[in-house]
Write a protein that holds these residues in place. Structure first.
Motif, PDB file in Angstrom:
ATOM      1  N   ASN A  12     -15.483 -17.969 -22.407  1.00 29.94           N
ATOM      2  CA  ASN A  12     -17.501 -17.659 -22.445  1.00 29.94           C
ATOM      3  C   ASN A  12     -17.825 -16.746 -22.288  1.00 29.94           C
ATOM      4  OD1 ASN A  12     -20.025 -19.587 -21.043  1.00 29.94           O
ATOM      5  ND2 ASN A  12     -19.672 -18.649 -18.800  1.00 29.94           N
ATOM      6  N   ARG A  13     -17.469 -16.068 -23.704  1.00 24.79           N
ATOM      7  CA  ARG A  13     -18.717 -14.865 -23.729  1.00 24.79           C
ATOM      8  C   ARG A  13     -19.567 -15.117 -24.144  1.00 24.79           C
ATOM      9  NH1 ARG A  13     -17.697 -10.192 -22.409  1.00 24.79           N
ATOM     10  NH2 ARG A  13     -18.103  -9.009 -24.515  1.00 24.79           N
ATOM     11  N   LYS A  14     -19.776 -16.713 -24.614  1.00 24.12           N
ATOM     12  CA  LYS A  14     -20.977 -17.060 -25.561  1.00 24.12           C
ATOM     13  C   LYS A  14     -21.878 -16.481 -26.792  1.00 24.12           C
ATOM     14  CE  LYS A  14     -23.668 -17.890 -21.085  1.00 24.12           C
ATOM     15  NZ  LYS A  14     -22.227 -16.991 -19.999  1.00 24.12           N
ATOM     16  N   SER A  18     -21.810  -2.509 -23.252  1.00 22.25           N
ATOM     17  CA  SER A  18     -22.956  -3.731 -23.757  1.00 22.25           C
ATOM     18  C   SER A  18     -22.527  -4.718 -23.890  1.00 22.25           C
ATOM     19  CB  SER A  18     -23.588  -2.903 -25.388  1.00 22.25           C
ATOM     20  OG  SER A  18     -24.127  -1.604 -25.078  1.00 22.25           O
ATOM     21  N   HIS A  19     -23.324  -5.426 -24.024  1.00 18.00           N
ATOM     22  CA  HIS A  19     -23.046  -7.159 -24.532  1.00 18.00           C
ATOM     23  C   HIS A  19     -23.261  -7.478 -25.377  1.00 18.00           C
ATOM     24  CE1 HIS A  19     -21.666 -11.234 -24.500  1.00 18.00           C
ATOM     25  NE2 HIS A  19     -21.900 -10.607 -23.336  1.00 18.00           N
ATOM     26  N   PRO A  20     -22.678  -8.140 -26.282  1.00 20.38           N
ATOM     27  CA  PRO A  20     -23.023  -8.265 -27.925  1.00 20.38           C
ATOM     28  C   PRO A  20     -24.546  -8.520 -27.816  1.00 20.38           C
ATOM     29  CG  PRO A  20     -20.199  -7.958 -27.607  1.00 20.38           C
ATOM     30  CD  PRO A  20     -21.132  -8.261 -26.139  1.00 20.38           C
ATOM     31  N   GLY A  80     -25.178  -5.029 -12.646  1.00 23.94           N
ATOM     32  CA  GLY A  80     -25.196  -6.663 -12.368  1.00 23.94           C
ATOM     33  C   GLY A  80     -25.250  -7.458 -13.840  1.00 23.94           C
ATOM     34  N   CYS A  81     -24.786  -8.565 -13.423  1.00 22.61           N
ATOM     35  CA  CYS A  81     -24.971  -9.211 -14.602  1.00 22.61           C
ATOM     36  C   CYS A  81     -24.179 -10.578 -14.566  1.00 22.61           C
ATOM     37  CB  CYS A  81     -23.177  -9.060 -15.249  1.00 22.61           C
ATOM     38  SG  CYS A  81     -22.547 -10.414 -16.024  1.00 22.61           S
ATOM     39  N   ASP A  82     -25.751 -11.845 -15.294  1.00 21.28           N
ATOM     40  CA  ASP A  82     -25.513 -12.865 -15.334  1.00 21.28           C
ATOM     41  C   ASP A  82     -24.947 -13.986 -16.041  1.00 21.28           C
ATOM     42  OD1 ASP A  82     -28.018 -11.872 -13.414  1.00 21.28           O
ATOM     43  OD2 ASP A  82     -29.209 -11.641 -15.021  1.00 21.28           O
ATOM     44  N   LYS A  83     -24.127 -12.950 -16.624  1.00 23.61           N
ATOM     45  CA  LYS A  83     -23.239 -13.732 -18.149  1.00 23.61           C
ATOM     46  C   LYS A  83     -22.089 -14.492 -17.172  1.00 23.61           C
ATOM     47  CE  LYS A  83     -25.058 -11.124 -21.410  1.00 23.61           C
ATOM     48  NZ  LYS A  83     -26.538 -10.453 -20.538  1.00 23.61           N
ATOM     49  N   PHE A  84     -21.503 -14.318 -16.181  1.00 22.20           N
ATOM     50  CA  PHE A  84     -20.624 -15.514 -15.655  1.00 22.20           C
ATOM     51  C   PHE A  84     -19.065 -15.330 -16.935  1.00 22.20           C
ATOM     52  CE2 PHE A  84     -23.754 -15.571 -12.818  1.00 22.20           C
ATOM     53  CZ  PHE A  84     -22.952 -15.716 -11.917  1.00 22.20           C
ATOM     54  N   CYS A  85     -18.540 -13.976 -16.958  1.00 22.22           N
ATOM     55  CA  CYS A  85     -18.053 -14.721 -18.277  1.00 22.22           C
ATOM     56  C   CYS A  85     -16.531 -15.309 -17.081  1.00 22.22           C
ATOM     57  CB  CYS A  85     -16.638 -13.351 -19.204  1.00 22.22           C
ATOM     58  SG  CYS A  85     -18.209 -12.250 -20.181  1.00 22.22           S
ATOM     59  N   ASN A  86     -16.108 -15.745 -18.499  1.00 19.89           N
ATOM     60  CA  ASN A  86     -14.880 -16.869 -17.195  1.00 19.89           C
ATOM     61  C   ASN A  86     -13.231 -16.265 -16.045  1.00 19.89           C
ATOM     62  OD1 ASN A  86     -16.234 -19.533 -17.158  1.00 19.89           O
ATOM     63  ND2 ASN A  86     -15.085 -20.052 -18.853  1.00 19.89           N
ATOM     64  N   PHE A  87     -13.387 -15.289 -16.883  1.00 21.19           N
ATOM     65  CA  PHE A  87     -12.316 -14.214 -16.538  1.00 21.19           C
ATOM     66  C   PHE A  87     -12.234 -13.247 -15.336  1.00 21.19           C
ATOM     67  CE2 PHE A  87     -14.489 -12.226 -20.802  1.00 21.19           C
ATOM     68  CZ  PHE A  87     -13.998 -11.378 -20.204  1.00 21.19           C
ATOM     69  N   CYS A  88     -14.100 -12.689 -15.008  1.00 21.53           N
ATOM     70  CA  CYS A  88     -14.496 -11.128 -14.328  1.00 21.53           C
ATOM     71  C   CYS A  88     -15.429 -11.617 -13.096  1.00 21.53           C
ATOM     72  CB  CYS A  88     -15.511 -10.884 -16.016  1.00 21.53           C
ATOM     73  SG  CYS A  88     -16.543  -9.247 -15.264  1.00 21.53           S
ATOM     74  N   VAL A  89     -14.990 -10.395 -12.480  1.00 19.79           N
ATOM     75  CA  VAL A  89     -15.007 -10.653 -11.219  1.00 19.79           C
ATOM     76  C   VAL A  89     -17.004  -9.838 -10.716  1.00 19.79           C
ATOM     77  CG1 VAL A  89     -12.980 -10.148  -9.668  1.00 19.79           C
ATOM     78  CG2 VAL A  89     -14.084  -8.236 -10.674  1.00 19.79           C
ATOM     79  N   VAL A  90     -17.298  -9.388 -12.063  1.00 21.06           N
ATOM     80  CA  VAL A  90     -18.604  -8.538 -11.610  1.00 21.06           C
ATOM     81  C   VAL A  90     -19.529  -8.970 -11.341  1.00 21.06           C
ATOM     82  CG1 VAL A  90     -20.144  -7.326 -13.084  1.00 21.06           C
ATOM     83  CG2 VAL A  90     -17.566  -6.384 -13.387  1.00 21.06           C
ATOM     84  N   PRO A  91     -19.904 -10.320 -12.065  1.00 22.61           N
ATOM     85  CA  PRO A  91     -21.170 -11.305 -11.557  1.00 22.61           C
ATOM     86  C   PRO A  91     -21.124 -11.732  -9.819  1.00 22.61           C
ATOM     87  CG  PRO A  91     -20.445 -11.948 -13.118  1.00 22.61           C
ATOM     88  CD  PRO A  91     -19.478 -10.686 -12.898  1.00 22.61           C
ATOM     89  N   TYR A  92     -19.609 -11.736  -9.433  1.00 22.59           N
ATOM     90  CA  TYR A  92     -20.007 -11.755  -7.983  1.00 22.59           C
ATOM     91  C   TYR A  92     -19.741 -10.334  -6.978  1.00 22.59           C
ATOM     92  CZ  TYR A  92     -18.180 -15.389 -10.280  1.00 22.59           C
ATOM     93  OH  TYR A  92     -17.646 -17.070 -11.196  1.00 22.59           O
TER      94      TYR A  92
HETATM   95 FE1  SF4 Z   1     -20.648  -9.391 -17.348  1.00 24.89          FE
HETATM   96 FE2  SF4 Z   1     -19.283  -8.179 -18.865  1.00 24.89          FE
HETATM   97 FE3  SF4 Z   1     -17.728  -8.802 -16.461  1.00 24.89          FE
HETATM   98 FE4  SF4 Z   1     -19.551 -11.269 -18.910  1.00 24.89          FE
HETATM   99  S1  SF4 Z   1     -16.754  -9.250 -19.266  1.00 24.89           S
HETATM  100  S2  SF4 Z   1     -18.665 -10.956 -16.614  1.00 24.89           S
HETATM  101  S3  SF4 Z   1     -20.394  -9.811 -19.250  1.00 24.89           S
HETATM  102  S4  SF4 Z   1     -19.810  -7.557 -16.436  1.00 24.89           S
END
Ligand code: SF4
Ligand code: SAM
Length: 434
Positions: free
Chosen positions: A265-267, A226-228, A144-156
């Motif tokens: 939104n990579r932060k 990994s996330h930076p 899972g992921c709490d980062k919510f990059c604006n392009f990515c479906v993974v958190p959902y």
């Molecule tokens: Fe999470 Fe990585 Fe997707 Fe960003 S790119 S929302 S960090 S899984």
């Protein structure tokens, strides 16, 4: 992660009398484990089901389950679009599959299991032995992921960040090593966000790696992805102190432009990313990096793209992945207009050519050198064997025997192409760490 999940599903179903098969002509149950990162993968599901329907036109219909993130994201829509599917099962509901198979046999209605019960899933899977015996195997430690990059479906699709218990991971690693596994890749969508609290003490990825190092016959440890921002100082130091952690990190940057990183939104900024890379190099000078890149993001100008190119030239990434931005339903960027498709494709070619030139130069520089290679398997219908360097580059090796599988051997590199190195075993050395 889907490869790991598929293996665990097979382990889970063995208990109910089902065996994994490569023979698609005669299956009782067909499980299609899917990925939702890019649209192409979703459409592939329907094509695969179409082929299956043809195959079983005049035979007994197999039970058909769609698992993985496409099932999670599209759930009822899939059941409506393709009546051949019996159940859609999200990544956090796999523990229910043995029960679902029985239910489907008894009644006719379709099932949708897409809740996020990650704890229940691992509680069930922890009781089932991991049967993988591949020299290089996976263990999921985080999901899972709490980062919510604006392009990515993974958190959902994979839900919020969750870390498994250290005890369970170490137990599974011991199982793998006793099956003959020599290299373990720790998996997570944000693997370096790993954080497990036990008796109010917080254990991080670096703690887990130091624990895993104690497993005698485990030779190499990797982790991905990994996330930076989670590349914390303890993990950087771990790359200095650990004897089994390979000097190679997959650290996706997506773009070299601060403007694009912000709208994604990579932060983090380009400079912050570079600082992490430099810190890692200062503790482990031979360390190398691979990355993921998205090109043609909405709003990306030629200057932004050139910032990515300059970053690639600076870091000389190896074994990397690059994609054209793909609009994913439900993500914030999906509401924005895409940039011209021709420009996207042109930029992807420029980036991939550069990555390929770097890889070729790196591979050519290895010719004549003696390299440590972990031998993974004998190649199909050939006398050669397959192995990898610490930096993941594949090596095709001669003069190796089956008894070398699972060992780190010395290989004199004598040739290369874009994707592989070629070499001959020079002499076997018993090497404890990578
Ligand atoms: Fe999470 Fe990585 Fe997707 Fe960003 S790119 S929302 S960090 S899984
Ligand atoms: N968590 C990791 C990180 O933060 O970098 C990445 C994991 S993501 C599951 C794998 C890769 O898929 C990403 O690094 C990104 O390059 C790519 N990806 C995700 N969404 C995408 C999209 N909408 N279009 C193109 N590529 C995408």
């Amino acid at each position: 992660m889907n490869e790991y999940d598929s293996n665990r599903l097979a382990d889970l179903l063995k208990k109910t009398g089902y065996e994994r098969t490569k023979d698609l002509e005669d299956v009782d149950c067909y499980i299609l484990n899917t990925c939702h990162i890019r649209e192409k993968a979703t459409e592939k599901v329907y094509h695969d089901i179409g082929r299956l329907k043809k195959k079983y036109k005049n035979k007994k219909k197999p039970t058909v389950f769609i698992t993985g993130c496409v099932a999670q994201a599209e759930n009822n829509e899939m059941l409506d679009r393709e009546p051949y599917i019996d159940a859609v099962i999200g990544p956090q509901s796999y523990q229910n599959i043995p029960k679902i198979i029985q239910k489907i046999k008894k009644r006719k209605n379709k099932l949708n299991l897409t809740s996020f019960d990650v704890i229940e899933k691992f509680d069930r899977l922890n009781d089932i032995k991991n049967s993988s015996s591949k020299t290089s195997s996976f263990i999921t430690i985080q999901e899972g992921c709490d980062k919510f990059c604006n392009f990515c479906v993974v958190p959902y699709t994979r839900g919020p960040e969750y870390s498994r218990s250290m005890k369970e991971i170490i137990k599974e690693a011991n199982e793998l090593v006793s099956n003959g596994v020599s290299e373990i890749t720790l998996l997570g969508q944000n693997v370096n966000a790993y954080s497990f609290t036990d008796n109010s003490k917080v254990f991080k990825l670096s703690d887990l790696i130091f624990e895993l190092e104690n497993i005698k016959d485990l030779l190499r440890i990797r982790y991905t992805t990994s996330h930076p921002n989670d590349m914390t100082s303890d993990l950087i130091q771990c790359h200095k102190k650990s004897k089994k952690l390979v000097p190679f990190i997959h650290l996706p940057v997506q773009s070299g432009s601060n403007k694009v990183l912000k709208i994604m939104n990579r932060k983090h900024t380009r400079e912050e990313y570079l600082a992490k890379i430099n810190n890692l190099i200062s503790v482990r000078p031979e360390i190398r990096f691979s990355s993921d890149f998205i090109v043609g993001y909405p709003g990306e100008t030629e200057k932004d793209f050139n910032d990515t190119i300059s970053l690639v030239k600076q870091i000389k990434f190896l074994n990397s992945f690059s994609f054209i931005y793909n609009k994913r339903p439900g993500t914030p960027t999906s509401k924005q207009n895409s940039i011209n498709e021709y420009i996207q494709k042109k930029r992807l070619i420029v980036l991939q050519n550069l990555l390929s030139d770097i890889q070729i130069k790196e591979n050519s520089d290895q010719v004549g050198k003696l390299k440590k290679v972990l031998v993974e398997n004998k190649m199909k219908n050939q006398t050669s064997y397959f192995g990898r360097l610490e930096n993941f580059t594949p090596v095709i090796i001669e003069k190796v025997t089956n008894s070398d599988i699972g060992k780190i051997i010395n290989v004199r590199i004598n040739n290369f192409n874009k994707n592989n190195l070629f070499g001959v075993k020079e002499h076997v050395e018993s090497v404890v760490a990578a």
